[in-house]
Design a protein around this motif. Structure first.
Motif, mmCIF file in Angstrom:
data_model
loop_
_atom_site.group_PDB
_atom_site.id
_atom_site.type_symbol
_atom_site.label_atom_id
_atom_site.label_comp_id
_atom_site.label_asym_id
_atom_site.label_seq_id
_atom_site.Cartn_x
_atom_site.Cartn_y
_atom_site.Cartn_z
ATOM 1 N N ARG A 522 0.844 -1.200 0.000
ATOM 2 C CA ARG A 522 0.000 0.000 0.000
ATOM 3 C C ARG A 522 0.873 1.241 0.000
ATOM 4 O O ARG A 522 2.092 1.170 0.202
ATOM 5 C CB ARG A 522 -0.913 0.010 1.218
ATOM 6 C CG ARG A 522 -0.166 0.301 2.512
ATOM 7 C CD ARG A 522 -1.063 0.222 3.715
ATOM 8 N NE ARG A 522 -1.157 -1.147 4.213
ATOM 9 C CZ ARG A 522 -2.041 -1.559 5.114
ATOM 10 N NH1 ARG A 522 -2.928 -0.724 5.594
ATOM 11 N NH2 ARG A 522 -2.045 -2.808 5.530
ATOM 12 N N THR A 523 0.231 2.393 -0.179
ATOM 13 C CA THR A 523 0.864 3.700 -0.008
ATOM 14 C C THR A 523 0.095 4.449 1.075
ATOM 15 O O THR A 523 -1.144 4.445 1.072
ATOM 16 C CB THR A 523 0.836 4.505 -1.318
ATOM 17 O OG1 THR A 523 1.620 3.842 -2.309
ATOM 18 C CG2 THR A 523 1.382 5.911 -1.111
ATOM 19 N N VAL A 524 0.811 5.091 1.991
ATOM 20 C CA VAL A 524 0.187 5.888 3.048
ATOM 21 C C VAL A 524 0.637 7.334 2.891
ATOM 22 O O VAL A 524 1.830 7.636 2.977
ATOM 23 C CB VAL A 524 0.541 5.355 4.451
ATOM 24 C CG1 VAL A 524 -0.082 6.246 5.526
ATOM 25 C CG2 VAL A 524 0.053 3.914 4.605
ATOM 26 N N VAL A 525 -0.328 8.221 2.629
ATOM 27 C CA VAL A 525 -0.080 9.652 2.430
ATOM 28 C C VAL A 525 -0.482 10.387 3.698
ATOM 29 O O VAL A 525 -1.497 10.067 4.327
ATOM 30 C CB VAL A 525 -0.899 10.183 1.236
ATOM 31 C CG1 VAL A 525 -0.670 11.677 1.031
ATOM 32 C CG2 VAL A 525 -0.582 9.409 -0.033
ATOM 33 N N ARG A 526 0.308 11.373 4.079
ATOM 34 C CA ARG A 526 -0.037 12.211 5.233
ATOM 35 C C ARG A 526 0.091 13.673 4.835
ATOM 36 O O ARG A 526 1.030 14.062 4.143
ATOM 37 C CB ARG A 526 0.880 11.910 6.430
ATOM 38 C CG ARG A 526 0.780 10.460 6.908
ATOM 39 C CD ARG A 526 1.773 10.138 8.014
ATOM 40 N NE ARG A 526 1.893 8.701 8.207
ATOM 41 C CZ ARG A 526 1.296 8.011 9.180
ATOM 42 N NH1 ARG A 526 0.546 8.643 10.066
ATOM 43 N NH2 ARG A 526 1.442 6.695 9.271
ATOM 44 N N GLY A 527 -0.875 14.473 5.290
ATOM 45 C CA GLY A 527 -0.863 15.898 5.004
ATOM 46 C C GLY A 527 -1.211 16.700 6.234
ATOM 47 O O GLY A 527 -1.562 16.141 7.284
ATOM 48 N N PRO A 528 -1.130 18.008 6.140
ATOM 49 C CA PRO A 528 -1.482 18.866 7.281
ATOM 50 C C PRO A 528 -2.992 18.967 7.448
ATOM 51 O O PRO A 528 -3.730 19.040 6.456
ATOM 52 C CB PRO A 528 -0.870 20.210 6.900
ATOM 53 C CG PRO A 528 -0.872 20.213 5.409
ATOM 54 C CD PRO A 528 -0.649 18.781 4.982
#
Length: 585
Positions: A522-528
């Motif tokens: 999987r890919t895990v994206v994190r943002g503000p």
């Protein structure tokens, strides 16, 4: 044999010769070819955007034109740059992961940082990160040695094999009809990851892009590595079952996939006897963690939800379709009102994708008490099916009861319909219930989103990360939209692994993946949670203002165009203009 079929046969024969030439092409020459493609894509960028906008009925002055820049030439240019770098690193005898930080995720998984991919990403997308999680049991040493796929022989020394693996023949790419970068990106991934040359059949929605694609991808066509054709389902069927085609890749619907693979019922033996990979969409959840949100937090995240649902008119495979809320969250009603306001204030646009009107009529019939939102949008509250209590109207407790609208969870509407599910609990109990529900009840495994105040996430601690690990989705976005993962060149993109031909869900395999990682889970994206400057208040170090892909970004079109020009010709001198446009948005 018809004349059209004879022409297709000739094209396949020419691609066979091109495949032999590709097998003999050095890594350095392959990187140079991709640089030539980048130059031709840049030269066609404006015509590309205007042609795609015309196909979607967008006025050239619309702020929504920014979507066409970002999901058209920008996405292809950033991928070409990243793939070039991977090829040159491999040519130097190194792993694509050389110098790249590897980490750990729950279950002992190895993670690879894929965003930022370079220093420019770190500036232009400051505050956004993404990690590719590899499958459990893969070691860091295996990750490094296997990265490179078709361009790399594991453990090779320069004296043993300084070139790519043997060619893998000809593939058919059945292009998507909603996002104009998808088909070129799929062609590039087939060529670089798997050494397959391609015959690309366009979706009829994008037939008007044929001359643009042929000009933008001219270096591939001239080298005999690509042929682009148009036509209906009969052309796709003929090509899929052609003896000269060794592999099929489709971006589209599960129904189209099944029509190609099976002659009749899925209980019959597959009609297609060659390998097929796919990206097929699904029902994407937006899990909202209960907490104490300020009025501006509520408004911003409501615009975020509206973007997830309405970007590209709602015709995205990872458009957020169902909000998953805590039934006891005190701010639930205020948040839903803010979401309705954000849906209503988003720029109007035509219902351009085929079948949209029919799908909207079906949703209204299934959910007669749903909120009709100006602009042809629909907000379906929890418990709004025909069987749900109807007394008191949409503002009554009965209409907002925590019943699950089952059709909403199993039908990808591919239209501006947003549903709501309410579950019991708060804190980790709610999050665990949400993860269990979306894993069990929602169609597909392509993308899931989680929104929550940073302090809430910190309080959940290790329990939050364990919950993320249990989510069976190919891309998970935390305080971001999974579309960021789609646009990140090095991020693997595809369904959660494990689907079969008879139960394909969101598809089989990955694309994009410019580091050519093997064994991706999987890919895990994190943002503000909030953009600058409010990000500082929430204890986050993020300098990006409101992202240009937001449907509420006033200068999104200008920012997206400048980003595309930067992707074509990166330069420090271009940065001030991009940042100024972004902050004015």
């Amino acid at each position: 044999m018809t004349a059209d079929q004879a022409g297709l046969d000739l094209s396949i024969a020419a691609l066979a010769r091109g495949s032999e030439g590709w097998a003999a092409t050095t890594l350095a020459a392959r990187a140079d070819l991709l640089a030539s493609v980048a130059a031709s894509v840049a030269a066609e960028a404006e015509r590309w955007v205007l042609t795609a906008a015309h196909a979607k009925g967008l006025d050239q002055a619309s702020p929504l034109i920014g979507e066409e820049w970002l999901t058209g030439p920008y996405g292809v240019l950033t991928s070409l740059t990243a793939l070039q770098r991977t090829l040159r690193v491999l040519d130097a005898g190194h792993s694509p992961l050389a110098g790249r930080r590897l980490g750990r995720a729950p279950g002992g998984r190895v993670t690879v940082s894929v965003l930022p991919h370079n220093a420019w990403d770190g500036l232009l997308l400051h505050g956004f990160t993404a990690q590719a999680w590899l499958r459990p049991g893969v070691t860091a040493a295996q990750a490094r040695s296997r990265a490179g796929l078709g361009q790399h022989v594991s453990g090779r020394a320069p004296s043993e094999d300084s070139g790519p693996r043997p060619d893998r023949g000809i593939g058919l790419v059945l292009g998507a009809g909603n996002i104009s970068s998808i088909a070129p990106l799929d062609v590039l991934y087939e060529l670089v990851a798997h050494n397959r040359v391609s015959i690309l059949k366009l979706n009829p929605t994008f037939d008007g892009l044929l001359p643009v694609y042929r000009a933008a991808l001219a270096p591939l066509i001239e080298a005999g590595l690509l042929c682009i054709v148009t036509g209906g389902a009969d052309v796709g069927d003929y090509l899929a079952h052609h003896a000269g085609i060794g592999h099929v890749h489709i971006t589209g619907s599960a129904a189209t996939h099944d029509a190609i693979v099976f002659a009749g019922s899925k209980t019959d033996a597959p009609r297609l006897t060659k390998p097929i990979t796919s990206e097929l969409g699904g029902v994407s959840p937006i899990i909202v963690l209960p907490g104490r949100w300020s009025t501006r937090d509520l408004r911003y995240q409501a615009e975020h939800v509206a973007t997830m649902r309405l970007h590209n008119g709602g015709y995205n495979c990872i458009a957020g379709q169902v909000l998953v809320l805590s039934a006891t969250w005190p701010q639930k009603r205020v948040f839903l009102d803010a979401v309705a306001a954000a849906l209503a204030s988003a720029p109007a646009r035509p219902a351009w994708y085929p079948g949209s009107d029919e799908r909207m009529r079906a949703a209204r019939a299934a959910y007669p008490v749903a909120r009709s939102i100006p602009g042809g949008r629909l907000l379906v509250p929890a418990g709004a099916s025909r069987e749900a209590p109807q007394t008191g109207g949409v503002d009554s407790p009965e209409a907002w009861a925590s019943a699950v609208p089952e059709d909403m969870l199993r039908t990808e509407y591919f239209a501006p319909v947003l549903g709501v599910v309410e579950l019991p609990g708060t804190g980790l109990a709610f999050l665990d219930a949400a993860v269990e529900t979306v894993n069990r009840d929602f169609l597909g495994t392509l993308g899931a989103n989680i929104l929550g105040v940073p302090s809430t996430i910190r309080r959940l601690g290790a329990g939050f990360e364990q919950a993320v690990a249990r989510l069976r989705y190919g891309t998970i976005a935390i305080n971001a939209w999974t579309g960021v993962g789609f646009l990140s060149a090095a991020a693997p993109w595809g369904a959660f692994p494990g689907h079969s031909l008879s139960d394909v869900q969101s598809g089989i395999g990955v694309v994009h993946n410019a580091l050519l990682l093997d064994d991706v889970e999987r890919t895990v994206v994190r943002g503000p949670f909030r953009p600058f400057p409010r990000s500082v208040v929430h204890g986050e170090w993020a300098l990006l203002p409101k992202p240009p892909w937001f449907v509420s970004a006033r200068r999104g079109a200008l920012t997206a165009r400048l980003l595309t020009e930067f992707a074509a010709r990166p330069s420090v001198r271009r940065l001030p203009g991009i940042l100024a446009a972004a902050f004015r948005a």
